[in-house]
Scaffold this motif. Structure first.
Motif, PDB file in Angstrom:
ATOM      1  N   ALA A  80       4.340   4.411   9.131  1.00 54.77           N
ATOM      2  CA  ALA A  80       3.916   5.378   8.118  1.00 54.77           C
ATOM      3  C   ALA A  80       3.470   4.695   6.827  1.00 54.77           C
ATOM      4  O   ALA A  80       2.448   5.051   6.243  1.00 54.77           O
ATOM      5  N   PHE A  81       4.236   3.709   6.364  1.00 53.64           N
ATOM      6  CA  PHE A  81       3.896   2.972   5.148  1.00 53.64           C
ATOM      7  C   PHE A  81       4.809   1.759   5.059  1.00 53.64           C
ATOM      8  O   PHE A  81       5.627   1.511   5.954  1.00 53.64           O
ATOM      9  N   TYR A  82       4.662   0.991   3.993  1.00 49.32           N
ATOM     10  CA  TYR A  82       5.480  -0.204   3.782  1.00 49.32           C
ATOM     11  C   TYR A  82       6.289  -0.054   2.495  1.00 49.32           C
ATOM     12  O   TYR A  82       5.882   0.638   1.558  1.00 49.32           O
ATOM     13  N   LEU A  83       7.417  -0.748   2.464  1.00 45.10           N
ATOM     14  CA  LEU A  83       8.142  -0.985   1.225  1.00 45.10           C
ATOM     15  C   LEU A  83       7.908  -2.437   0.828  1.00 45.10           C
ATOM     16  O   LEU A  83       7.994  -3.336   1.666  1.00 45.10           O
ATOM     17  N   ALA A  84       7.605  -2.667  -0.443  1.00 46.16           N
ATOM     18  CA  ALA A  84       7.359  -4.025  -0.926  1.00 46.16           C
ATOM     19  C   ALA A  84       8.670  -4.679  -1.354  1.00 46.16           C
ATOM     20  O   ALA A  84       9.664  -3.997  -1.643  1.00 46.16           O
ATOM     21  N   PRO A  88      12.618  -0.392  -5.077  1.00 46.21           N
ATOM     22  CA  PRO A  88      13.745   0.519  -4.833  1.00 46.21           C
ATOM     23  C   PRO A  88      13.275   1.749  -4.058  1.00 46.21           C
ATOM     24  O   PRO A  88      12.117   2.164  -4.157  1.00 46.21           O
ATOM     25  N   PHE A  89      14.179   2.333  -3.295  1.00 41.35           N
ATOM     26  CA  PHE A  89      13.863   3.543  -2.539  1.00 41.35           C
ATOM     27  C   PHE A  89      15.143   4.335  -2.334  1.00 41.35           C
ATOM     28  O   PHE A  89      16.254   3.819  -2.522  1.00 41.35           O
ATOM     29  N   GLN A  90      14.985   5.590  -1.961  1.00 41.75           N
ATOM     30  CA  GLN A  90      16.128   6.463  -1.745  1.00 41.75           C
ATOM     31  C   GLN A  90      16.437   6.582  -0.253  1.00 41.75           C
ATOM     32  O   GLN A  90      15.530   6.749   0.567  1.00 41.75           O
ATOM     33  N   VAL A  91      17.716   6.475   0.085  1.00 43.44           N
ATOM     34  CA  VAL A  91      18.169   6.739   1.449  1.00 43.44           C
ATOM     35  C   VAL A  91      18.685   8.173   1.496  1.00 43.44           C
ATOM     36  O   VAL A  91      19.596   8.545   0.754  1.00 43.44           O
ATOM     37  N   LEU A  92      18.074   8.981   2.357  1.00 38.08           N
ATOM     38  CA  LEU A  92      18.379  10.408   2.437  1.00 38.08           C
ATOM     39  C   LEU A  92      19.377  10.746   3.538  1.00 38.08           C
ATOM     40  O   LEU A  92      20.124  11.720   3.429  1.00 38.08           O
ATOM     41  N   ASN A 185      10.143   6.787  -0.781  1.00 38.47           N
ATOM     42  CA  ASN A 185       9.746   5.841  -1.821  1.00 38.47           C
ATOM     43  C   ASN A 185       9.435   6.575  -3.127  1.00 38.47           C
ATOM     44  O   ASN A 185       9.548   7.810  -3.213  1.00 38.47           O
ATOM     45  N   GLY A 186       9.036   5.821  -4.143  1.00 36.09           N
ATOM     46  CA  GLY A 186       8.782   6.413  -5.449  1.00 36.09           C
ATOM     47  C   GLY A 186       7.612   7.368  -5.483  1.00 36.09           C
ATOM     48  O   GLY A 186       7.498   8.187  -6.407  1.00 36.09           O
ATOM     49  N   SER A 187       6.735   7.299  -4.481  1.00 38.36           N
ATOM     50  CA  SER A 187       5.582   8.202  -4.407  1.00 38.36           C
ATOM     51  C   SER A 187       5.884   9.469  -3.620  1.00 38.36           C
ATOM     52  O   SER A 187       5.008  10.323  -3.454  1.00 38.36           O
ATOM     53  N   GLY A 188       7.106   9.571  -3.105  1.00 40.65           N
ATOM     54  CA  GLY A 188       7.486  10.755  -2.345  1.00 40.65           C
ATOM     55  C   GLY A 188       7.237  10.655  -0.857  1.00 40.65           C
ATOM     56  O   GLY A 188       7.512  11.605  -0.121  1.00 40.65           O
TER      57      GLY A 188
END
Length: 218
Positions: A80-84, A88-92, A185-188
């Motif tokens: 779907a996308f990458y984390l750099a 930081p990101f949220q775990v749901l 991620n920060g972009s939703g």
């Protein structure tokens, strides 16, 4: 005790190659090739919600490398996308997927206290199908047609008992499992990541400091 440094590694013993089964309780499990699974439990077994390890928590985590995020849980066919790195990101949410249980044969009568239960007296020759790690040396396991919680009494690479400790069971089949987390991620954007890897720094309810990535080797 399992802290932040090993939360993402506590499933390592369940990722090992399958060993050759040595003993079985007749009627209590099915054998498919060289894999032993309990007859009364469907696989893959999914523990949900889950966050294995002492202090493991959802919330803000940190990517410590470029991390692939997938569109669906436990499915790496569509990215779907990458984390750099350092993002930081949220775990749901989180879930442990067990495709092969760890099989422990009890070698002596052993009374074990469950994490939130009164305990079980295992008899010599009993078979225990270890499913997923909880925290502080406790596991979920399939035993006599039900899932119980038990403290460890068999060899495990993350547990270091006293030198004179007598193990109460032998591991005759290594397990295979993976811990998946749902992230945003920060972009939703949202997706799923297999979390049993060294490329993530996890939140920990026992540590007030934010997650940190290890320094890169020079």
């Amino acid at each position: 005790m399992v802290g932040r440094g090993t939360i993402l590694g506590v499933l390592g013993v369940l990722m090992a190659a399958c060993g050759t089964p040595q003993r079985q309780d007749s009627g209590s499990e099915s054998v498919e090739g060289r894999v032993i699974r309990p007859a009364g439990l469907a696989f893959p077994y999914v523990k949900r919600p889950a966050c294995p390890g002492e202090g493991c928590a959802y919330g803000t985590w940190l990517a410590c490398d470029t991390v692939s995020v997938y569109a669906r849980e436990a499915d790496t066919t569509e990215r779907a996308f990458y984390l750099a790195r350092e993002e930081p990101f949220q775990v749901l949410a989180g879930a442990v997927h067990v495709t092969r249980p760890e099989v422990v044969v009890v070698t002596r009568p052993t009374h074990q206290i469950g994490f939130q239960e009164s305990g079980v007296l295992f008899q010599q020759g009993d078979t225990l199908f270890v499913l997923d790690y909880i925290a502080e040396g406790f596991f979920d396991a399939w035993y006599r047609d039900s899932i119980i919680e038990t403290e460890i009494f068999w060899p495990w690479e993350h547990w270091y008992p006293a030198k004179d400790y007598e193990y109460g069971g032998d591991v005759v089949q290594q397990g295979v499992a993976s811990f998946w987390i749902q992230v945003r991620n920060g972009s939703g954007q949202e997706g799923w990541v297999p979390a049993d890897r060294a490329s993530l720094a996890s939140a920990n309810s026992l540590d007030p400091d934010p997650p940190r990535c290890p320094a890169r080797a020079e």
